[in-house]
Design a protein around this motif. Structure first.
Motif, PDB file in Angstrom:
ATOM      1  N   ALA A 107       0.829  -1.205   0.000  1.00  0.00           N
ATOM      2  CA  ALA A 107       0.000   0.000   0.000  1.00  0.00           C
ATOM      3  C   ALA A 107       0.865   1.258   0.000  1.00  0.00           C
ATOM      4  CB  ALA A 107      -0.933  -0.006   1.212  1.00  0.00           C
ATOM      5  N   ALA A 108       1.941   1.238   0.793  1.00  0.00           N
ATOM      6  CA  ALA A 108       2.852   2.389   0.840  1.00  0.00           C
ATOM      7  C   ALA A 108       3.537   2.598  -0.503  1.00  0.00           C
ATOM      8  CB  ALA A 108       3.893   2.190   1.941  1.00  0.00           C
ATOM      9  N   ALA A 109       3.898   1.501  -1.178  1.00  0.00           N
ATOM     10  CA  ALA A 109       4.523   1.614  -2.499  1.00  0.00           C
ATOM     11  C   ALA A 109       3.536   2.226  -3.503  1.00  0.00           C
ATOM     12  CB  ALA A 109       4.985   0.242  -2.974  1.00  0.00           C
ATOM     13  N   CYS A 110       2.252   1.834  -3.425  1.00  0.00           N
ATOM     14  CA  CYS A 110       1.228   2.419  -4.301  1.00  0.00           C
ATOM     15  C   CYS A 110       1.078   3.912  -4.029  1.00  0.00           C
ATOM     16  CB  CYS A 110      -0.116   1.715  -4.092  1.00  0.00           C
ATOM     17  SG  CYS A 110      -0.170   0.011  -4.697  1.00  0.00           S
ATOM     18  N   LEU A 111       1.079   4.276  -2.755  1.00  0.00           N
ATOM     19  CA  LEU A 111       0.960   5.681  -2.390  1.00  0.00           C
ATOM     20  C   LEU A 111       2.154   6.478  -2.900  1.00  0.00           C
ATOM     21  CD1 LEU A 111      -0.433   7.982  -0.871  1.00  0.00           C
ATOM     22  CD2 LEU A 111       0.758   7.224   1.211  1.00  0.00           C
ATOM     23  N   ALA A 112       3.356   5.937  -2.708  1.00  0.00           N
ATOM     24  CA  ALA A 112       4.566   6.624  -3.167  1.00  0.00           C
ATOM     25  C   ALA A 112       4.557   6.792  -4.682  1.00  0.00           C
ATOM     26  CB  ALA A 112       5.799   5.846  -2.724  1.00  0.00           C
ATOM     27  N   ALA A 113       4.106   5.754  -5.386  1.00  0.00           N
ATOM     28  CA  ALA A 113       4.043   5.837  -6.848  1.00  0.00           C
ATOM     29  C   ALA A 113       3.030   6.889  -7.288  1.00  0.00           C
ATOM     30  CB  ALA A 113       3.684   4.475  -7.431  1.00  0.00           C
ATOM     31  N   ALA A 114       1.883   6.950  -6.594  1.00  0.00           N
ATOM     32  CA  ALA A 114       0.856   7.930  -6.942  1.00  0.00           C
ATOM     33  C   ALA A 114       1.367   9.351  -6.704  1.00  0.00           C
ATOM     34  CB  ALA A 114      -0.418   7.682  -6.132  1.00  0.00           C
ATOM     35  N   ILE A 115       2.020   9.571  -5.581  1.00  0.00           N
ATOM     36  CA  ILE A 115       2.562  10.901  -5.279  1.00  0.00           C
ATOM     37  C   ILE A 115       3.609  11.287  -6.310  1.00  0.00           C
ATOM     38  CG2 ILE A 115       3.932  12.218  -3.619  1.00  0.00           C
ATOM     39  CD1 ILE A 115       2.517  10.668  -1.391  1.00  0.00           C
ATOM     40  N   SER A 116       4.454  10.332  -6.685  1.00  0.00           N
ATOM     41  CA  SER A 116       5.492  10.602  -7.679  1.00  0.00           C
ATOM     42  C   SER A 116       4.884  11.003  -9.018  1.00  0.00           C
ATOM     43  CB  SER A 116       6.373   9.364  -7.850  1.00  0.00           C
ATOM     44  OG  SER A 116       7.332   9.568  -8.863  1.00  0.00           O
ATOM     45  N   ILE A 117       3.838  10.287  -9.444  1.00  0.00           N
ATOM     46  CA  ILE A 117       3.180  10.608 -10.707  1.00  0.00           C
ATOM     47  C   ILE A 117       2.538  11.988 -10.640  1.00  0.00           C
ATOM     48  CG2 ILE A 117       1.259   9.982 -12.219  1.00  0.00           C
ATOM     49  CD1 ILE A 117       1.866   7.048 -11.546  1.00  0.00           C
ATOM     50  N   CYS A 118       1.854  12.271  -9.526  1.00  0.00           N
ATOM     51  CA  CYS A 118       1.196  13.569  -9.384  1.00  0.00           C
ATOM     52  C   CYS A 118       2.210  14.710  -9.372  1.00  0.00           C
ATOM     53  CB  CYS A 118       0.365  13.599  -8.108  1.00  0.00           C
ATOM     54  SG  CYS A 118      -1.108  12.534  -8.153  1.00  0.00           S
ATOM     55  N   LEU A 119       3.346  14.496  -8.747  1.00  0.00           N
ATOM     56  CA  LEU A 119       4.364  15.544  -8.676  1.00  0.00           C
ATOM     57  C   LEU A 119       5.009  15.810 -10.028  1.00  0.00           C
ATOM     58  CD1 LEU A 119       6.290  14.955  -5.320  1.00  0.00           C
ATOM     59  CD2 LEU A 119       4.975  16.974  -5.981  1.00  0.00           C
ATOM     60  N   THR A 120       5.249  14.762 -10.780  1.00  0.00           N
ATOM     61  CA  THR A 120       6.037  14.903 -12.006  1.00  0.00           C
ATOM     62  C   THR A 120       5.207  15.135 -13.258  1.00  0.00           C
ATOM     63  OG1 THR A 120       6.068  12.489 -12.287  1.00  0.00           O
ATOM     64  CG2 THR A 120       7.911  13.487 -11.084  1.00  0.00           C
ATOM     65  N   THR A 121       3.878  14.987 -13.171  1.00  0.00           N
ATOM     66  CA  THR A 121       3.066  15.101 -14.392  1.00  0.00           C
ATOM     67  C   THR A 121       1.930  16.107 -14.287  1.00  0.00           C
ATOM     68  OG1 THR A 121       1.602  13.268 -13.755  1.00  0.00           O
ATOM     69  CG2 THR A 121       3.578  12.706 -15.013  1.00  0.00           C
ATOM     70  N   THR A 122       1.731  16.740 -13.125  1.00  0.00           N
ATOM     71  CA  THR A 122       0.704  17.774 -13.013  1.00  0.00           C
ATOM     72  C   THR A 122       1.364  19.141 -13.111  1.00  0.00           C
ATOM     73  OG1 THR A 122       0.876  17.861 -10.599  1.00  0.00           O
ATOM     74  CG2 THR A 122      -0.736  16.329 -11.531  1.00  0.00           C
ATOM     75  N   PRO A 123       0.629  20.155 -13.578  1.00  0.00           N
ATOM     76  CA  PRO A 123       1.211  21.500 -13.654  1.00  0.00           C
ATOM     77  C   PRO A 123       1.739  21.990 -12.312  1.00  0.00           C
ATOM     78  CG  PRO A 123      -0.837  21.396 -14.903  1.00  0.00           C
ATOM     79  CD  PRO A 123      -0.720  20.091 -14.170  1.00  0.00           C
ATOM     80  N   ALA A 124       0.953  21.760 -11.234  1.00  0.00           N
ATOM     81  CA  ALA A 124       1.388  22.235  -9.919  1.00  0.00           C
ATOM     82  C   ALA A 124       2.651  21.509  -9.456  1.00  0.00           C
ATOM     83  CB  ALA A 124       0.268  22.026  -8.898  1.00  0.00           C
ATOM     84  N   GLY A 125       2.679  20.194  -9.665  1.00  0.00           N
ATOM     85  CA  GLY A 125       3.840  19.421  -9.237  1.00  0.00           C
ATOM     86  C   GLY A 125       5.107  19.822  -9.972  1.00  0.00           C
ATOM     87  N   ARG A 126       4.999  19.987 -11.278  1.00  0.00           N
ATOM     88  CA  ARG A 126       6.180  20.339 -12.069  1.00  0.00           C
ATOM     89  C   ARG A 126       6.658  21.763 -11.750  1.00  0.00           C
ATOM     90  NH1 ARG A 126       7.316  16.683 -16.018  1.00  0.00           N
ATOM     91  NH2 ARG A 126       8.469  18.208 -17.280  1.00  0.00           N
ATOM     92  N   THR A 127       5.717  22.644 -11.457  1.00  0.00           N
ATOM     93  CA  THR A 127       6.108  23.993 -11.050  1.00  0.00           C
ATOM     94  C   THR A 127       6.867  23.951  -9.726  1.00  0.00           C
ATOM     95  OG1 THR A 127       4.218  24.976 -12.184  1.00  0.00           O
ATOM     96  CG2 THR A 127       5.251  26.275 -10.434  1.00  0.00           C
ATOM     97  N   ALA A 128       6.366  23.137  -8.791  1.00  0.00           N
ATOM     98  CA  ALA A 128       7.037  23.021  -7.497  1.00  0.00           C
ATOM     99  C   ALA A 128       8.445  22.442  -7.642  1.00  0.00           C
ATOM    100  CB  ALA A 128       6.206  22.142  -6.555  1.00  0.00           C
ATOM    101  N   LEU A 129       8.627  21.566  -8.618  1.00  0.00           N
ATOM    102  CA  LEU A 129       9.934  20.963  -8.854  1.00  0.00           C
ATOM    103  C   LEU A 129      10.837  21.847  -9.714  1.00  0.00           C
ATOM    104  CD1 LEU A 129       8.819  17.276  -9.577  1.00  0.00           C
ATOM    105  CD2 LEU A 129       9.956  18.105  -7.515  1.00  0.00           C
ATOM    106  N   GLY A 130      10.259  22.921 -10.252  1.00  0.00           N
ATOM    107  CA  GLY A 130      11.039  23.789 -11.130  1.00  0.00           C
ATOM    108  C   GLY A 130      11.205  23.220 -12.518  1.00  0.00           C
ATOM    109  N   TRP A 131      10.304  22.318 -12.917  1.00  0.00           N
ATOM    110  CA  TRP A 131      10.375  21.690 -14.234  1.00  0.00           C
ATOM    111  C   TRP A 131       9.466  22.425 -15.211  1.00  0.00           C
ATOM    112  CZ3 TRP A 131       9.974  15.696 -13.104  1.00  0.00           C
ATOM    113  CH2 TRP A 131      11.057  15.325 -12.299  1.00  0.00           C
ATOM    114  N   PRO A 132       9.738  22.341 -16.500  1.00  0.00           N
ATOM    115  CA  PRO A 132       8.863  22.962 -17.502  1.00  0.00           C
ATOM    116  C   PRO A 132       7.545  22.201 -17.601  1.00  0.00           C
ATOM    117  CG  PRO A 132      10.549  21.652 -18.578  1.00  0.00           C
ATOM    118  CD  PRO A 132      10.914  21.690 -17.113  1.00  0.00           C
TER     119      PRO A 132
END
Length: 407
Positions: free
Chosen positions: A286-311
């Motif tokens: 369950a924790a691995a699923c949660l970590a994967a979901a957070i990673s996807i949301c961070l790296t593929t949403t506009p808000a997540g990519r902005t927070a990471l400083g990505w285009p």
């Protein structure tokens, strides 16, 4: 008055839906725990049932279960069905009230797929009930003899439907329809299988016949399916308040991770209550699923990519290609000056990483699209901006009201 009355209707329907859902989910979890906790009883033949002793509310309870039926039925028999029916009926009413009645606001995103409100509602309703038909056919097919086979087929089907909804509805509308599809399967299990089978057992007993144990087994199987659906459905229903979960182009993957993570948590509790050891590794999955979901949301949403400083991952060319909308310049100035610092693709207000509820008010098209919300939140109730933090004036609110209510 119409927007205010609609808001009260939404409140009452949501209140009823949450209350009924609490009752249904609580009863479901309780009976799954009870089934797993049953111990042999000297008064019940081996393999035909069991009993459990419980303490609650200052008293002791002796609960017995007969896998088929007791020798005789009591005069009063409590049927656990209305929790499920009330949850579905209130949820269906809320879906119609919010997403179909206001389809152009919540369900249709022209940059995803342009269609009429009637067409959007038809797609949603047909897909929801078609999902139940497909699920029921799988359960009655030769695959239905294997719990694992049914689980895998339904998992793939739900993820595929999430992908389909994502291609025709707004991101928020897509998530809520997946939740509605799964919830419909759950209630249909109660209405079409579990309760009818119980009625057949009761009828056999009253006729002095031996009930067919297959009815109880089929009902128990569908109840188990409902149990594993519960946590993912709750997640999907809650997600409409958290746009970072559905504003990714890989939202269907988030659905898949929620299905696996939610189901595996129920596996842990079911095994533990049955005294079959401590399946602690379920929490790692369950924790691995949660970590994967957070990673996807961070790296593929506009808000997540902005927070990471990505285009940005995708461009807004599709939205830019939409027909221009005529919104008076003075209205644009008010909304852009008082609202868009939070309600923008890249919010400027400290502490806000993604536009609240995913609502954007940074272009004329977005302002026009959200006219009903601007009327309710900024002109009629003064709920926005929160605590009037941007100092919107009474005259500006009056301007927004006049624009939003103009014929």
């Amino acid at each position: 008055m119409e927007p205010i009355l609609h808001e009260f209707g939404s409140l009452l329907l949501r209140w009823a839906h949450i209350t009924a859902g609490m009752a249904w989910i609580g009863a479901s979890f309780y009976f799954m725990h009870l089934d797993a906790s049953l111990k042999p009883s000297p008064d019940i033949p081996a393999g035909k049932g069991g009993e459990a002793w419980e303490v609650h509310g200052g008293g002791f309870y002796q609960v017995r279960k007969y896998l088929v039926a007791p020798a005789a039925l009591p005069d009063h028999l409590t049927w656990h069905k209305w929790q499920s029916y009330a949850t579905w009926l209130s949820g269906a009413a809320l879906l119609i009230w919010t997403y179909y009645y206001q389809a152009s606001l919540y369900l249709i995103d022209p940059s995803v797929y342009a269609m009429s409100p009637l067409m959007a509602a038809a797609i949603g309703i047909i897909a929801i009930f078609g999902g139940w038909v497909f699920y029921d056919l799988v359960c009655h097919s030769p695959l239905g003899k294997s719990d694992l086979a049914v689980g895998l087929v339904i998992f793939v089907f739900i993820v595929a439907m999430a992908f389909f909804f994502q291609k025709v509805f707004s991101p928020r509308g897509a998530f809520i329809h997946i939740g509605a599809l799964m919830a419909t399967i759950m209630t249909a299990n109660v209405f079409c299988v579990i309760i009818p089978n119980q009625h057949k057992v009761v009828a056999a007993l009253k006729a002095g016949e031996e009930p067919d144990p297959a009815y109880g087994k089929a009902g128990k199987l569908r109840s188990s399916h409902n149990n594993y659906f519960t946590l993912p459905v709750i997640f999907l229903m809650m997600s409409n308040h958290y746009p970072i979960t559905y504003s990714t182009p890989y939202a269907f993957v988030i659905v898949a991770l929620a299905l696996v993570g939610g189901a595996i948590i129920r596996v842990f509790y079911n095994k533990r209550h049955a005294g079959q050891g401590n399946w602690w590794w379920c929490w790692l999955v369950a924790a691995a699923c949660l970590a994967a979901a957070i990673s996807i949301c961070l790296t593929t949403t506009p808000a997540g990519r902005t927070a990471l400083g990505w285009p940005p991952l995708v461009t807004t060319a599709e939205a830019a290609a939409l027909p221009a909308v005529d919104v008076p310049e003075d209205v644009q100035n008010v909304v852009l000056g008082r609202c868009s610092m939070c309600h923008a693709a890249q919010p400027l207000w400290d502490g806000i990483a993604i536009a609240p509820r995913g609502i954007l008010l940074d272009t004329p098209e977005a302002i026009a699209r959200n006219k009903p919300l601007i009327l309710m939140q900024a002109a009629l109730t003064h709920a926005m901006p929160p605590n009037n933090i941007t100092d919107i004036t009474p005259d500006e609110r009056a301007l927004l009201k006049a624009w939003a209510t103009a014929p």
